[in-house]
Design an enzyme around this catalytic site. Structure first.
Site, short mmCIF file in Angstrom:
data_model
loop_
_atom_site.label_atom_id
_atom_site.label_comp_id
_atom_site.label_asym_id
_atom_site.label_seq_id
_atom_site.Cartn_x
_atom_site.Cartn_y
_atom_site.Cartn_z
N TYR A 9 0.83 -1.20 0.00
CA TYR A 9 0.00 0.00 0.00
C TYR A 9 0.87 1.25 0.00
O TYR A 9 2.09 1.18 0.19
CB TYR A 9 -0.97 0.00 1.19
N LYS A 38 6.51 -1.92 1.94
CA LYS A 38 5.31 -1.34 2.55
C LYS A 38 4.15 -2.32 2.40
O LYS A 38 3.23 -2.13 1.60
CB LYS A 38 5.00 0.04 1.94
N GLU A 80 11.67 2.14 14.41
CA GLU A 80 10.74 3.17 13.94
C GLU A 80 9.45 3.05 14.74
O GLU A 80 9.29 2.14 15.55
CB GLU A 80 10.46 3.03 12.44
N LEU A 129 10.87 1.29 7.22
CA LEU A 129 10.34 1.78 5.96
C LEU A 129 11.10 3.05 5.58
O LEU A 129 11.38 3.90 6.43
CB LEU A 129 8.85 2.12 6.13
N1 PMP Z 1 7.27 3.70 9.15
C1 PMP Z 1 6.14 2.98 9.05
C2 PMP Z 1 6.11 1.61 9.63
C3 PMP Z 1 5.01 3.52 8.43
O1 PMP Z 1 3.87 2.81 8.32
C4 PMP Z 1 5.07 4.85 7.91
C5 PMP Z 1 3.86 5.48 7.28
N2 PMP Z 1 3.37 4.80 6.20
C6 PMP Z 1 6.27 5.55 8.03
C7 PMP Z 1 7.35 4.95 8.64
C8 PMP Z 1 6.40 6.95 7.48
O2 PMP Z 1 6.50 6.92 6.09
P1 PMP Z 1 5.97 8.12 5.19
O3 PMP Z 1 6.73 9.33 5.59
O4 PMP Z 1 6.27 7.70 3.80
O5 PMP Z 1 4.50 8.27 5.46
#
Ligand code: PMP
Length: 293
Positions: free
Chosen positions: A33, A148, A181, A206
């Site tokens: 996603y 993702k 994270e 991610l």
């Molecule tokens: N880490 C994880 C596990 C996430 O789900 C997200 C948000 N999708 C992020 C980091 C932040 O990523 P982004 O800045 O692309 O939203």
């Protein structure tokens, strides 16, 4: 106003949108996603999100359901049909529908594409001004958190743990004591020299688009960015801390478990970085022509 979703080639009323019970996303969480911010009708960093989507798909050997250009048209059209200016586009692609069996369907089936879009409330002044609390949780996820994937059960569990303890987010900690994270955000601290420290991009996290953008913005300002791992202990003694994501932007962290950081308010540098990012968003979207809105 009624919401509209895109499901496998058709725009349908949100309440009637559905996928097959043997969709592999439903059966195996076999899909990926993306969430893209929409600001003043524009997709923020759409090209980077598309690039990450293509990477997630290729790591799982799922074909693109259509060209990137065609998908971009679907994203914009979904925003347009839902008639809002500030919110998010949610995109989900699964391997498709096939009789339940673990290996990939052979021959391959058409990947399933679902796109929804909705208005999101502005972040509250309280969160911006007062910052948020996080708790620490063991990182129990798999070794490919760079993908993702829609398989988010560990993330659901740590977010719920945070919620039930009155915190906004959970900072996940690996077996060596290093923070990986958040449940849905990337993690940052600021040390006594004012350097930004954030976990390097590898399989354990991610590659956040907001993280990537903020590194660029900070470096352009002459701020030193150290991409290295930090422990939970280091985070608790940091001068400032914050998190980033598509929906939280740059949000100050003022408490980690029972430890209050600094004076308990988002720090100066955090506020400066938030300002940089908000300014970037207001100036740099892939505009949907206003005639379409
Ligand atoms: N880490 C994880 C596990 C996430 O789900 C997200 C948000 N999708 C992020 C980091 C932040 O990523 P982004 O800045 O692309 O939203």
């Amino acid at each position: 106003m009624s919401r509209i979703a895109y499901v496998n080639g058709r725009y349908v009323p949100h309440g009637e949108a559905s996928v097959h019970i043997e969709d592999r996303g439903y059966q195996f969480a076999d899909g990926v996603y993306e969430v893209v911010a929409v600001r003043d009708g524009a997709l923020i960093d759409g090209a980077w999100h598309m690039e990450r989507l293509q990477r997630s798909l290729s790591e799982l050997q799922i074909a693109m359901p259509m060209s990137a250009a065609a998908m971009n048209v679907v994203f914009r059209e979904t925003v347009r049909r839902n008639r809002f200016q500030t919110g998010i586009v949610y995109v989900q692609i699964s391997r498709g529908v096939a009789r339940r069996d673990h290996p990939f369907p052979n021959p391959a089936v058409r990947p399933a594409l679902v796109v929804t879009a909705r208005r999101t409330p502005l972040q509250s002044d309280k969160v911006i001004e007062e910052g948020i609390a996080v708790i620490s949780q063991a990182d129990i996820r798999w070794q490919r958190c760079d993908i993702k994937s829609i398989s988010l059960l560990p993330n659901v569990l740590v977010k719920q743990a945070a919620r039930s303890q009155g915190a906004f987010e959970a900072w996940q900690v690996d077996g060596d004591g290093y923070v990986t994270e958040g449940g849905s955000t990337n993690v940052w601290i600021i040390n006594g020299d004012g350097h930004l420290i954030t976990r390097p991009v590898e399989n354990a996290i991610l590659n956040g688009i907001t993280r990537r953008r903020l590194i660029e913005l900070a470096k352009a300002r002459g701020i030193i960015v150290e991409e290295r791992s930090f422990t939970l202990e280091e985070a608790k003694s940091a001068r400032e801390a914050f998190l980033t994501s598509t929906t939280s932007f740059v949000t100050g962290v003022v408490k980690i478990d029972d430890t209050v950081l600094g004076n308990g308010r988002p720090g100066i540098r955090t506020r400066e970085l938030r300002g940089l990012y908000m300014e970037f968003m207001s100036q740099n979207g892939d505009k949907v022509p206003s005639s379409h809105l």
